[in-house]
Motif scaffolding. Structure first.
Motif, PDB file in Angstrom:
ATOM      1  N   THR A   2     -83.322  56.015  23.848  1.00 44.40           N
ATOM      2  CA  THR A   2     -83.443  54.950  22.447  1.00 44.40           C
ATOM      3  C   THR A   2     -82.963  54.853  21.831  1.00 44.40           C
ATOM      4  N   TRP A   3     -81.773  53.518  21.578  1.00 42.87           N
ATOM      5  CA  TRP A   3     -81.385  53.424  20.359  1.00 42.87           C
ATOM      6  C   TRP A   3     -82.588  52.986  19.294  1.00 42.87           C
ATOM      7  N   ILE A   4     -82.759  53.231  18.232  1.00 42.97           N
ATOM      8  CA  ILE A   4     -83.948  52.392  17.791  1.00 42.97           C
ATOM      9  C   ILE A   4     -82.789  51.487  16.674  1.00 42.97           C
ATOM     10  N   ASP A   5     -82.215  52.240  15.689  1.00 38.73           N
ATOM     11  CA  ASP A   5     -81.159  51.207  14.992  1.00 38.73           C
ATOM     12  C   ASP A   5     -79.742  52.450  15.156  1.00 38.73           C
ATOM     13  N   SER A   6     -78.228  51.326  14.683  1.00 40.92           N
ATOM     14  CA  SER A   6     -77.791  52.270  15.338  1.00 40.92           C
ATOM     15  C   SER A   6     -76.882  53.030  14.882  1.00 40.92           C
ATOM     16  N   GLN A   7     -77.859  54.531  14.244  1.00 46.65           N
ATOM     17  CA  GLN A   7     -77.226  55.771  13.943  1.00 46.65           C
ATOM     18  C   GLN A   7     -78.038  56.469  15.391  1.00 46.65           C
ATOM     19  N   THR A   8     -79.712  55.781  15.209  1.00 46.73           N
ATOM     20  CA  THR A   8     -80.164  56.744  15.834  1.00 46.73           C
ATOM     21  C   THR A   8     -81.232  56.989  17.062  1.00 46.73           C
ATOM     22  N   PHE A   9     -81.577  58.148  17.434  1.00 44.77           N
ATOM     23  CA  PHE A   9     -81.740  58.093  18.688  1.00 44.77           C
ATOM     24  C   PHE A   9     -83.085  58.417  19.186  1.00 44.77           C
ATOM     25  N   ILE A  10     -83.708  58.411  20.079  1.00 41.22           N
ATOM     26  CA  ILE A  10     -84.698  58.799  20.856  1.00 41.22           C
ATOM     27  C   ILE A  10     -84.744  59.242  21.808  1.00 41.22           C
ATOM     28  N   ILE A  11     -85.084  60.744  21.815  1.00 42.27           N
ATOM     29  CA  ILE A  11     -85.147  61.190  23.539  1.00 42.27           C
ATOM     30  C   ILE A  11     -86.310  61.641  23.680  1.00 42.27           C
ATOM     31  N   LYS A  12     -87.357  61.730  24.847  1.00 42.10           N
ATOM     32  CA  LYS A  12     -88.267  62.337  25.019  1.00 42.10           C
ATOM     33  C   LYS A  12     -88.720  62.568  26.521  1.00 42.10           C
ATOM     34  N   SER A  13     -89.236  63.449  27.038  1.00 43.97           N
ATOM     35  CA  SER A  13     -89.233  64.118  28.465  1.00 43.97           C
ATOM     36  C   SER A  13     -90.051  62.953  29.301  1.00 43.97           C
ATOM     37  N   ASN A  14     -89.681  63.160  30.268  1.00 48.17           N
ATOM     38  CA  ASN A  14     -89.976  61.502  31.068  1.00 48.17           C
ATOM     39  C   ASN A  14     -91.885  62.303  31.638  1.00 48.17           C
ATOM     40  N   THR A  15     -91.527  64.191  31.813  1.00 50.13           N
ATOM     41  CA  THR A  15     -92.426  65.031  32.143  1.00 50.13           C
ATOM     42  C   THR A  15     -92.816  65.623  31.869  1.00 50.13           C
ATOM     43  N   PRO A  16     -94.121  66.589  31.668  1.00 50.32           N
ATOM     44  CA  PRO A  16     -94.456  67.345  30.885  1.00 50.32           C
ATOM     45  C   PRO A  16     -93.959  68.514  30.819  1.00 50.32           C
ATOM     46  N   LEU A  17     -93.533  69.043  29.678  1.00 51.97           N
ATOM     47  CA  LEU A  17     -92.238  70.298  29.676  1.00 51.97           C
ATOM     48  C   LEU A  17     -92.960  71.840  29.911  1.00 51.97           C
ATOM     49  N   PRO A  18     -92.933  72.719  30.672  1.00 56.27           N
ATOM     50  CA  PRO A  18     -93.318  73.335  30.754  1.00 56.27           C
ATOM     51  C   PRO A  18     -93.727  74.690  29.686  1.00 56.27           C
ATOM     52  N   ALA A  19     -94.375  75.259  30.036  1.00 53.63           N
ATOM     53  CA  ALA A  19     -94.952  76.488  29.307  1.00 53.63           C
ATOM     54  C   ALA A  19     -94.164  76.954  29.324  1.00 53.63           C
ATOM     55  N   GLY A  20     -93.178  77.882  27.988  1.00 56.26           N
ATOM     56  CA  GLY A  20     -92.068  78.614  28.193  1.00 56.26           C
ATOM     57  C   GLY A  20     -91.436  78.030  27.045  1.00 56.26           C
TER      58      GLY A  20
END
Length: 349
Positions: free
Chosen positions: A296-314
């Motif tokens: 997801t681009w929040i401005d011309s230079q900056t993006f956000i990424i977030k896992s759609n599912t929970p990350l495993p332990a480790g």
């Protein structure tokens, strides 16, 4: 006309910046009998080194890459450094003769306790001393290949840092005693680190390498230099050829910077700001948990990424790539994560 000149200058600067990138390869075993997930066969390794030779890659000592990052010195295009973790005998038996054939330098990261106790298929000091005499660099991989970020029961942060510092200093002293070398370069065991450990290493005058993917260059942190693991599925020549042409992602800033997550941080949001002058931002793609995700681009230079599912332990990763506007390679960025289990304990390994 002026705009045209400025555009050409920007492309030139982008080309210079990307030319400073280097690909650091990380190996463990070079054997047909060791676990596939951490191995390449001698035939695969021979094929890979032959490819570097035929394609005229600039294979240099790791220290040359580190020095270039420190100074901002321009590296030639297609620069590669070769590293091995742990110090298995298969490196001396199977990899070293091939490397010697091509005249390729390399770095061996070793832990002391497995050597001195003769664990598994580890090299002994005599073998390491001989490899060092033949041009190999021997470097720090901790005393006992510990999970360095993990504290002991009831251990304060100050006590933990003092223990880690002593661990690394004893390791460095042993390497110096047996090989005459001390380059103060650490490969994090398991690729695990956090910001407190990075700050300690900086204070100690150390450089450190992780196991997160990406090309190394002027945008790399000296206490979190990326490498491309080469083993198992990642030993495939088709994918390796792409990685060998990768470029150093021009990350201007990111939040968070700490790879260590709390037990409750199961879907961390990563915000990354890039210098986009040579990046095709519309084609930037990230990969999380083996699945492709668009940022997801929040401005011309900056993006956000977030896992759609929970990350495993480790351990886990967010990997992002984007093609260059001026070259055939891909910019490559990887954020490492490490998280305890819900009860605060760590995954057993």
């Amino acid at each position: 006309m002026l705009n045209r000149v400025l555009w050409l200058v920007s492309l030139l600067m982008a080309s210079i910046a990307s030319a400073q990138a280097a690909v650091i390869l990380q190996y463990h075993h070079v054997s047909e009998t060791s676990p596939a997930v951490t191995s390449v066969s001698p035939a695969q390794f021979k094929q890979q080194m032959q490819y570097l030779h035929e394609q005229q890659f600039n294979v240099v000592p790791l220290q040359q890459v580190i020095d270039a990052i420190k100074s901002g010195e321009q590296l030639p295009a297609n620069t590669v450094a070769i590293t091995f973790d742990d110090g298995y005998r298969s490196i001396a038996d199977n990899a070293a003769p091939i490397l010697q054939q091509y005249g390729y330098p390399y770095t061996l990261f070793v832990a002391i306790e497995p050597i001195e106790k003769g664990f598994g298929e580890m090299m002994d000091w005599q073998q390491l001393k001989q490899l060092a005499a033949n041009g190999a660099t021997i470097a720090n991989h901790s005393w006992g290949h510990e999970h360095l970020i993990r504290r002991l029961d009831n251990e304060s942060e100050q006590q933990w840092l003092a223990r880690v510092q002593d661990n690394l200093q004893r390791t460095e002293a042993a390497i110096l005693q047996h090989t005459g070398q001390s380059v103060k370069t650490l490969a994090y065991p398991y690729g695990e680190y956090n910001t407190a450990l990075q700050q300690l290493l900086q204070t100690m005058g150390y450089v450190a390498l992780g196991q997160q993917s990406g090309a190394a260059g002027t945008y790399s942190e000296l206490t979190a230099i990326p490498r491309f693991p080469v083993a198992g599925a990642y030993a495939n020549m088709a994918s390796l050829k792409i990685k060998l042409r990768s470029l150093n992602m021009p990350v201007l800033s990111q939040t968070p910077t700490n790879p260590e997550l709390s037990a409750t941080q199961t879907q961390p949001e990563l915000r990354v700001k890039l210098d986009i002058q040579d990046i095709r931002t519309k084609e930037l793609i990230c990969y999380v948990q083996g699945e492709q995700q668009l940022p997801t681009w929040i401005d011309s230079q900056t993006f956000i990424i977030k896992s759609n599912t929970p990350l495993p332990a480790g351990r886990s990763r967010y990997n992002c790539t984007a093609p260059s506007k001026t070259q055939s390679g891909y910019y490559w960025f990887s954020q490492a994560w490490v998280r305890p289990k819900a009860d605060g304990s760590w995954v057993a390994e």
